[in-house]
Design an enzyme around this catalytic site. Structure first.
Site, PDB file in Angstrom:
ATOM      1  N   GLU A   1     -36.372 -22.474  27.482  1.00 54.54           N
ATOM      2  CA  GLU A   1     -35.920 -21.513  26.519  1.00 54.54           C
ATOM      3  C   GLU A   1     -35.597 -20.846  27.100  1.00 54.54           C
ATOM      4  O   GLU A   1     -36.500 -18.950  25.979  1.00 54.54           O
ATOM      5  CB  GLU A   1     -35.908 -21.067  24.856  1.00 54.54           C
TER       6      GLU A   1
ATOM      7  N   HIS B   1     -40.466 -29.951  14.194  1.00 57.23           N
ATOM      8  CA  HIS B   1     -41.567 -28.925  14.427  1.00 57.23           C
ATOM      9  C   HIS B   1     -42.004 -28.669  13.236  1.00 57.23           C
ATOM     10  O   HIS B   1     -41.066 -28.118  12.732  1.00 57.23           O
ATOM     11  CB  HIS B   1     -41.546 -28.401  15.729  1.00 57.23           C
TER      12      HIS B   1
ATOM     13  N   CYS C   1     -44.852 -25.810  11.522  1.00 57.76           N
ATOM     14  CA  CYS C   1     -45.851 -25.199  11.779  1.00 57.76           C
ATOM     15  C   CYS C   1     -46.062 -23.539  10.529  1.00 57.76           C
ATOM     16  O   CYS C   1     -45.005 -23.264   9.924  1.00 57.76           O
ATOM     17  CB  CYS C   1     -45.708 -24.385  13.273  1.00 57.76           C
TER      18      CYS C   1
ATOM     19  N   ILE D   1     -44.216 -27.860  21.975  1.00 57.32           N
ATOM     20  CA  ILE D   1     -42.527 -27.316  21.466  1.00 57.32           C
ATOM     21  C   ILE D   1     -41.605 -27.161  21.681  1.00 57.32           C
ATOM     22  O   ILE D   1     -40.762 -27.364  20.786  1.00 57.32           O
ATOM     23  CB  ILE D   1     -43.271 -26.532  20.152  1.00 57.32           C
ATOM     24  N   GLY D   2     -41.353 -26.499  22.634  1.00 54.30           N
ATOM     25  CA  GLY D   2     -39.686 -26.387  22.531  1.00 54.30           C
ATOM     26  C   GLY D   2     -39.751 -24.931  24.215  1.00 54.30           C
ATOM     27  O   GLY D   2     -39.335 -24.864  25.291  1.00 54.30           O
TER      28      GLY D   2
ATOM     29  N   ARG E   1     -40.499  -0.178  16.959  1.00 50.84           N
ATOM     30  CA  ARG E   1     -41.878  -1.508  17.553  1.00 50.84           C
ATOM     31  C   ARG E   1     -43.012  -1.061  18.046  1.00 50.84           C
ATOM     32  O   ARG E   1     -43.528  -1.370  18.751  1.00 50.84           O
ATOM     33  CB  ARG E   1     -41.511  -2.241  17.893  1.00 50.84           C
TER      34      ARG E   1
ATOM     35  N   LYS F   1     -47.881 -18.307   5.133  1.00 53.82           N
ATOM     36  CA  LYS F   1     -46.602 -17.749   4.868  1.00 53.82           C
ATOM     37  C   LYS F   1     -47.204 -17.028   3.742  1.00 53.82           C
ATOM     38  O   LYS F   1     -47.487 -17.683   2.632  1.00 53.82           O
ATOM     39  CB  LYS F   1     -45.516 -18.455   4.902  1.00 53.82           C
TER      40      LYS F   1
ATOM     41  N   HIS G   1     -51.524 -19.483  19.061  1.00 52.32           N
ATOM     42  CA  HIS G   1     -51.072 -17.163  18.038  1.00 52.32           C
ATOM     43  C   HIS G   1     -52.367 -17.176  18.730  1.00 52.32           C
ATOM     44  O   HIS G   1     -52.749 -16.044  18.565  1.00 52.32           O
ATOM     45  CB  HIS G   1     -50.785 -18.027  16.808  1.00 52.32           C
TER      46      HIS G   1
ATOM     47  N   ARG H   1     -46.092  -9.772  15.766  1.00 52.15           N
ATOM     48  CA  ARG H   1     -44.750 -10.361  16.270  1.00 52.15           C
ATOM     49  C   ARG H   1     -43.333 -10.032  15.948  1.00 52.15           C
ATOM     50  O   ARG H   1     -44.434  -9.841  14.370  1.00 52.15           O
ATOM     51  CB  ARG H   1     -45.613 -11.936  15.480  1.00 52.15           C
TER      52      ARG H   1
END
Length: 756
Positions: free
Chosen positions: A486, A643, A645, A433-434, A20, A114, A696, A517
């Site tokens: 989380e 959810h 997205c 959302i989490g 990366r 996507k 984002h 990402r």
């Protein structure tokens, strides 16, 4: 000039770096730790290393211009001069590029969705009435020249005009982008002349949209476009590459044009009708027989047999991956801990290149020189077929019994009354959302645990401290339904894969999802089961810190399936049900310890949708059934959220309703609440939380902006069914910007609540 024929290639390669490196460099550039020159140097080094490795492997045609600082569709928009005016106010070209991708405090970014049925996301170009195409070939020209100086047999890769327009978005009440095709063909003609002048023998033009039903008249568009471009006298040889499915009627249409090569995906596309296309006799057929999207070793003996049957159908046959290796990890060498038998079943990017070269060698010279590789492949296939971890009859019997007894809950109205009596939430309840930002303290603790510097007990203590901090923050902000943030989760799929039998989680199997990402998709190799509860302790701890409801957070079966390298030896529906059974058991355990709201995320529901209309109903039927299997084990008083997205939802709107979740949160900020009208059109009557700001982008939305989004949402959804939340989880955002954004979200909800 007659082009040099090629026999072994791939359609594209990853660009983020095996460790990366590009991700870290770009993010350092964004915050000012390095300058443009240092960023360019790192990028150039990655390109050169990639090309050198591919040349050393034995490929005789190497794709270039597959590198990107963010996304290839955005690169194409820049090449064609179609960035929107709101972005063009940024003077520096690279900063303008990143503003289009991510936005700024003043500039909203382009939409993101996507790339076909993959987990890669692309930036959606905007085409309006005022859009004027103009060629800016500096990037592709520059990378071609770089490769030539390195003495690489370079083949520039560009996204084709049909695919570019089909995946673009009409704005400002403009006509469908495809009506601009003739204009764009002229620009591509100019580009081909530029590449020919630069010495390119071949150009690869990617047209994956031709394997879909996205455009109604794909074959006619293909014949018209490439009939025109191929008649140019000053151009490289044209190789039209397609992938992710079968060309069907578009194959003979392309073959009737004077282009020199056509690429077909023989993995996702299966047995395509190649033999019945006589025009292929004058073409090179680039046969994608090595799977570029999954990690399983190729059955070389079977693939060689398929290749042999193609030899009489075309002038020549070249061996290739089915698509770019962008979608798989770099190398299996980075995974020292893979158990021996499982390792023998796998092939990552470098291994797939070796498979291509082996097959091309066998096709050209006979199998004698590569017998060892072919035999090893056959042994691995046999080993995998007979492994007992792939067949757990107890799991299969449980699924059959539950499905036979029915996977339904009470009616939506009965559930709503029961949940209202239990939860006592205000109108326009606020939540997230989490995930919350993954701070440096979290990352350092995770690294210390991996390095053995702290034990599991100390790691748990540190993560509990993070949970307590997030709960305090949410209470201070005034959110109505809380999450634990989380901190213990490295990824929303990998976290569960590490606790489920039948999965292997990689250490360095990084794959780009979008921009910087990256994810490490786990390898789903066997029958799935849950040895023990996975989230109950964390949810129980978080709930003990507050009187407000805390959501239990789970990832749904379709998303775990889509974001894993999934087994290919049984129907996807069977594998989805096995994952669903594990999630069902987790929901029951969460309910048993008093968790009143459980969110089962399915952001990949749209992602797996087949590319041909004829296959879509069957997929949606089993995807919905898997979600219901996962969520129907709890009482009516337990509220189920889901959810979704960053996908185009139009084609799955009916399935979203059929999931029958009590609350569905959904991406809506970049698409300006358009999805709500679609939901209403199919009679969606449950609660919905349209994302009111885009996580984002690094910009902090103003209270007035969020309030206006809520007012727009209220035109489509009554207040008693409307939730207030961001587009997605906050994992990738900084603490300060997330806190400021949520402060404004809560204030906006209060403002609009008072108006109602």
């Amino acid at each position: 000039m007659k082009p040099q024929p090629f026999t072994a290639t791939i359609l594209g390669s990853p660009r983020i770096g095996p460790r990366r490196e590009l991700k870290r460099a770009i993010e350092s550039y964004w915050v000012g730790r390095i300058d443009r020159a240092e960023l360019d140097a790192i990028a150039r080094g990655l390109r050169h290393d990639t090309w050198a490795a591919l040349a050393a492997s034995g490929l005789d045609s190497i794709p270039v211009n597959t590198f990107s600082y963010y996304d290839q569709m955005l690169d194409t928009a820049v090449m064609l001069g179609v960035l929107p005016e709101r972005v063009n106010v940024v003077a520096d070209p690279l900063d303008r590029y990143f503003a289009a991708a991510r936005g700024t405090d003043e500039i909203t970014p382009l939409e993101m969705t996507k790339w076909f049925d993959t987990n890669y996301h692309y930036i959606v170009p905007e085409i309006g009435p005022e859009t004027r195409f103009s060629l800016n070939p500096e990037k592709v020209h520059g990378e071609l020249k770089e490769a030539q100086r390195q003495e690489i047999p370079a083949r520039p890769v560009i996204i084709g005009p049909i695919t570019f327009l089909a995946l673009s978005k009409a704005v400002m009440a403009g006509p469908p982008p495809m009506t601009r095709l003739d204009e764009l063909i002229d620009v591509y003609a100019e580009l081909l002349r530029v590449l020919a002048e630069a010495g390119a023998e071949w150009v690869q033009i990617d047209e994956p949209v031709l394997v879909t039903d996205i455009v109604d008249n794909g074959p006619e568009l293909a014949e018209r476009t490439y009939g025109t471009l191929a008649t140019l006298t000053d151009r490289p040889a044209i190789f039209v590459a397609t992938y992710f499915g079968a060309l069907d009627a578009a194959l003979p249409a392309l073959a009737r044009t004077p282009i020199e090569a056509i690429g077909v995906d023989l993995v996702a596309g299966g047995e395509q009708a190649v033999a019945g296309v006589p025009e292929l006799a004058s073409k090179t057929l680039v046969a994608g027989v090595v799977d570029g999207r999954n990690v399983w070793r190729t059955d070389l003996r079977s693939a060689l047999g398929r290749l042999a049957t193609l030899l009489g159908s075309a002038r020549s046959v070249a061996v290739s991956t089915s698509c770019s290796t962008l979608h798989v990890p770099y190398s299996l060498d980075e995974e020292p801990d893979v158990e021996g038998r499982l390792r023998s079943w796998l092939a990552f990017g470098a291994d797939k290149v070796a498979e291509v070269v082996t097959l091309a060698t066998a096709l050209r010279d006979g199998t004698e020189t590569v017998d060892a590789a072919i035999n090893a492949s056959s042994d691995a296939i046999t080993s995998r077929t007979s492994d007992p971890r792939l067949h757990n009859e107890q799991i299969r019997a449980r699924i059959e019994a539950i499905v036979a007894s029915g996977v339904h809950r009470g009616s939506a109205e009965i559930r709503r009354r029961s949940q209202d009596a239990r939860l006592h939430l205000p109108p326009l309840p606020t939540t997230t959302i989490g995930s919350y930002p993954q701070t440096s303290a979290i990352r350092k603790a995770r690294a210390a645990l991996r390095a053995g510097e702290i034990d599991q007990a100390e790691y748990t203590r540190r993560m509990q401290a993070e949970v307590a901090e997030v709960i305090r923050l949410q209470e201070d902000l005034g959110l109505d339904v809380l999450v634990h943030g989380e901190p213990e989760r490295n990824d929303m799929v990998q976290y569960f894969a590490e606790q489920l039998d039948g999965f292997f989680a990689t250490a360095n199997g990084w794959v780009q999802s979008y921009g910087t990402r990256c994810v490490r998709p786990p390898i789903l190799y066997g029958d799935v089961s849950r040895p023990q509860p996975m989230t109950v302790d964390w949810a129980t701890y978080a709930q003990s810190l507050t009187d407000k409801p805390v959501k239990g957070m789970l990832t749904g079966p379709v998303t775990i399936l889509a974001w894993s390298f999934v087994r290919d030896d049984q129907p996807l529906a069977d594998t989805a049900n096995q994952i669903a059974l594990a999630i069902r058991d987790e929901t029951v355990d969460l309910q048993a310890v008093g968790i009143a709201i459980i969110q089962v995320d399915e952001p990949a529901l749209r992602e797996l949708l087949p590319l041909r209309t004829k296959d879509k109903d069957a997929y949606l039927a089993w995807a919905v059934a898997a979600f219901r299997l996962a969520t129907s084990g709890v009482a009516d008083s337990t509220q189920i959220h889901t959810h979704l997205c960053y996908s185009e939802f139009g084609e799955v709107i009916g399935a979203i309703a059929d999931l029958d979740a009590d609350v569905t949160s959904i991406e809506a900020a970049r698409s300006h609440m358009e999805v709500l009208d679609d939901l209403n059109a199919v009679g969606f009557a449950n609660s919905v939380g349209p994302g009111v700001y885009d996580i984002h982008s690094p910009r902090v939305p103003a209270t007035t902006e969020i309030a206006q989004s809520l007012r727009e949402a209220l035109k489509a959804v009554p207040a008693e069914r409307l939730w207030v939340n961001p587009d997605c989880g906050l994992k990738t955002r900084g603490v300060d910007e997330a806190t400021a954004s949520l402060h404004n979200l809560v204030a906006a909800a209060a403002l609009v609540r008072a108006e109602s």
